[in-house]
Scaffold this active site. Sequence first.
Site, PDB file in Angstrom:
ATOM      1  N   CYS A 223       0.829  -1.213   0.000  1.00 34.27           N
ATOM      2  CA  CYS A 223       0.000   0.000   0.000  1.00 34.27           C
ATOM      3  C   CYS A 223       0.864   1.263   0.000  1.00 34.27           C
ATOM      4  O   CYS A 223       0.667   2.156  -0.836  1.00 34.27           O
ATOM      5  CB  CYS A 223      -0.960  -0.016   1.185  1.00 34.27           C
ATOM      6  SG  CYS A 223      -0.195  -0.455   2.752  1.00 34.27           S
TER       7      CYS A 223
HETATM    8  N1  LIG Z   1      -4.392  -4.215   4.892  1.00 32.10           N
HETATM    9  C1  LIG Z   1      -3.832  -3.507   3.925  1.00 32.10           C
HETATM   10  O1  LIG Z   1      -3.981  -2.285   3.867  1.00 32.10           O
HETATM   11  C2  LIG Z   1      -2.992  -4.191   2.873  1.00 32.10           C
HETATM   12  C3  LIG Z   1      -2.544  -3.422   1.812  1.00 32.10           C
HETATM   13  C4  LIG Z   1      -1.752  -4.021   0.821  1.00 32.10           C
HETATM   14  C5  LIG Z   1      -1.414  -5.350   0.925  1.00 32.10           C
HETATM   15  N2  LIG Z   1      -1.840  -6.072   1.980  1.00 32.10           N
HETATM   16  C6  LIG Z   1      -1.441  -7.481   2.023  1.00 32.10           C
HETATM   17  O2  LIG Z   1      -2.560  -8.290   1.685  1.00 32.10           O
HETATM   18  C7  LIG Z   1      -2.512  -9.507   2.428  1.00 32.10           C
HETATM   19  C8  LIG Z   1      -3.797  -9.614   3.242  1.00 32.10           C
HETATM   20  O3  LIG Z   1      -3.844  -8.490   4.122  1.00 32.10           O
HETATM   21  P1  LIG Z   1      -5.107  -8.173   5.040  1.00 32.10           P
HETATM   22  O4  LIG Z   1      -4.885  -6.803   5.569  1.00 32.10           O
HETATM   23  O5  LIG Z   1      -6.365  -8.495   4.328  1.00 32.10           O
HETATM   24  O6  LIG Z   1      -4.849  -9.240   6.216  1.00 32.10           O
HETATM   25  P2  LIG Z   1      -5.921  -9.869   7.240  1.00 32.10           P
HETATM   26  O7  LIG Z   1      -7.096  -8.970   7.339  1.00 32.10           O
HETATM   27  O8  LIG Z   1      -5.141 -10.170   8.474  1.00 32.10           O
HETATM   28  O9  LIG Z   1      -6.347 -11.215   6.515  1.00 32.10           O
HETATM   29  C9  LIG Z   1      -5.419 -12.257   6.296  1.00 32.10           C
HETATM   30  C10 LIG Z   1      -6.105 -13.423   5.643  1.00 32.10           C
HETATM   31  O10 LIG Z   1      -5.157 -14.477   5.493  1.00 32.10           O
HETATM   32  C11 LIG Z   1      -5.582 -15.591   6.274  1.00 32.10           C
HETATM   33  N3  LIG Z   1      -4.421 -16.161   6.934  1.00 32.10           N
HETATM   34  C12 LIG Z   1      -3.660 -15.607   7.897  1.00 32.10           C
HETATM   35  N4  LIG Z   1      -2.650 -16.411   8.236  1.00 32.10           N
HETATM   36  C13 LIG Z   1      -2.806 -17.520   7.498  1.00 32.10           C
HETATM   37  C14 LIG Z   1      -2.096 -18.752   7.409  1.00 32.10           C
HETATM   38  N5  LIG Z   1      -1.034 -18.996   8.166  1.00 32.10           N
HETATM   39  N6  LIG Z   1      -2.537 -19.671   6.534  1.00 32.10           N
HETATM   40  C15 LIG Z   1      -3.620 -19.434   5.781  1.00 32.10           C
HETATM   41  N7  LIG Z   1      -4.340 -18.293   5.827  1.00 32.10           N
HETATM   42  C16 LIG Z   1      -3.931 -17.357   6.676  1.00 32.10           C
HETATM   43  C17 LIG Z   1      -6.566 -15.060   7.263  1.00 32.10           C
HETATM   44  O11 LIG Z   1      -7.425 -16.120   7.640  1.00 32.10           O
HETATM   45  P3  LIG Z   1      -8.198 -16.093   9.044  1.00 32.10           P
HETATM   46  O12 LIG Z   1      -9.148 -14.938   8.954  1.00 32.10           O
HETATM   47  O13 LIG Z   1      -8.898 -17.382   9.131  1.00 32.10           O
HETATM   48  O14 LIG Z   1      -7.116 -15.872  10.063  1.00 32.10           O
HETATM   49  C18 LIG Z   1      -7.261 -13.986   6.456  1.00 32.10           C
HETATM   50  O15 LIG Z   1      -8.202 -14.558   5.580  1.00 32.10           O
HETATM   51  C19 LIG Z   1      -1.247  -9.437   3.288  1.00 32.10           C
HETATM   52  O16 LIG Z   1      -0.178 -10.070   2.644  1.00 32.10           O
HETATM   53  C20 LIG Z   1      -0.983  -7.947   3.379  1.00 32.10           C
HETATM   54  O17 LIG Z   1       0.364  -7.641   3.613  1.00 32.10           O
HETATM   55  C21 LIG Z   1      -2.643  -5.524   2.946  1.00 32.10           C
END
Ligand SMILES: NC(=O)c1ccc[n+]([C@@H]2O[C@H](COP(=O)([O-])OP(=O)(O)OC[C@H]3O[C@@H](n4cnc5c(N)ncnc54)[C@H](OP(=O)(O)O)[C@@H]3O)[C@@H](O)[C@H]2O)c1
Length: 331
Positions: A146
């Site tokens: 981001c």
């Molecule tokens: N948030 C942002 O602003 C943003 C921006 C750019 C990129 N990203 C990237 O996008 C990705 C997702 O981010 P997010 O913010 O959506 O994260 P999040 O809300 O914490 O969601 C993570 C997802 O991955 C699953 N997960 C976590 N650990 C896991 C594991 N060990 N094995 C399988 N599934 C797992 C979680 O499942 P459960 O719900 O069952 O735990 C959830 O569905 C990350 O790589 C992050 O760095 C995020």
Amino acid sequence: VADVAVLGASGYAGAIASSLIWRHPFFSLKHVTARSESGALLDEIHPRTRVPLLLEDWDPDVQGEVDAALVCWPHGVSAPAVAELRERGVRVVDLSADFRLRDRDTYEDWYGPHGAPDLFGAAVYGLPELYREQIPGADLVANPGCYPTAALLGLAPLARAGAIKDVVIDAKSGVSGAGRSLAHNTHYVEADENMTPYKVERHRHTPEIEQELAVLGATLPITFTPHLVPLAQGELVSAYVTPAIELGEGELADLYHEAYEGEPWVEVKLGPPGVLEVRETNYCRISVHRDDRTGRVLVFSAIDNLWKGAASQAVQNLNLMFGRDESEGLG
Ligand SMILES: NC(=O)c1ccc[n+]([C@@H]2O[C@H](COP(=O)([O-])OP(=O)(O)OC[C@H]3O[C@@H](n4cnc5c(N)ncnc54)[C@H](OP(=O)(O)O)[C@@H]3O)[C@@H](O)[C@H]2O)c1
């Protein structure tokens, strides 16, 4: 029609990605996954998605039966799943950091061992405004971070012009930037009415920004400091550039207008942008200013970290990969 699976749909980015694919005219959402919440309906966990699909456990033989996948998992766990999908011929946009860096030592220095070394270096960096030509032929696209999205869109015209001698990138993000599990652990009383820098000196987006600035012609160490601000979502980058060449106000404006006049999702404005102006959109809104007193160039760029910073940019990439209009399904 192309069938799509979203891995990690219970997370913030995955939920929005699922919602966008669900309503997309060309893509058909076939599978959504979660771990602890598998078996529930996605719209019970995230009502705003209005996606009445059952969350499934990850099983490559089930979700691997699609044309494309958006992998919305954390770095480290993402790479092996991406490898399993690629083995089955699934085209992937990975939202984690696992495939963004091109130098393996740099990756391991900042993130630890890589989970799919054979695929390291196989991805196209998915910032469509910079890599539009390469994305359509790619089977694996690394969706940018981001902060890098906002910082690179803000600085690209200056980097290309050889105009960056030094830059300080001061950035602010809403709490959702940390993801759902970490945001759940962020106490309201500590985040609300507060503002704090975090990961000072060593935020993992630093090598990513430096890598892509170098591709654009600006090879330099940057100072990058993110701050947590009491917003649900939204991100603002303020970049303070010591210019390498003399650029007047008019030349600066021309540089940015020429870079972005044909871009559907980048708005260059006179006044500084605010995060509400881009909330729940795929837009990056930018302004550039010359401080005559110090000679510095100031660039401000605002995005929604969960949209242009993650989910909607992933759909923009998927559109390009499948030869669709890159704005299809993005409103
Ligand atoms: N948030 C942002 O602003 C943003 C921006 C750019 C990129 N990203 C990237 O996008 C990705 C997702 O981010 P997010 O913010 O959506 O994260 P999040 O809300 O914490 O969601 C993570 C997802 O991955 C699953 N997960 C976590 N650990 C896991 C594991 N060990 N094995 C399988 N599934 C797992 C979680 O499942 P459960 O719900 O069952 O735990 C959830 O569905 C990350 O790589 C992050 O760095 C995020």
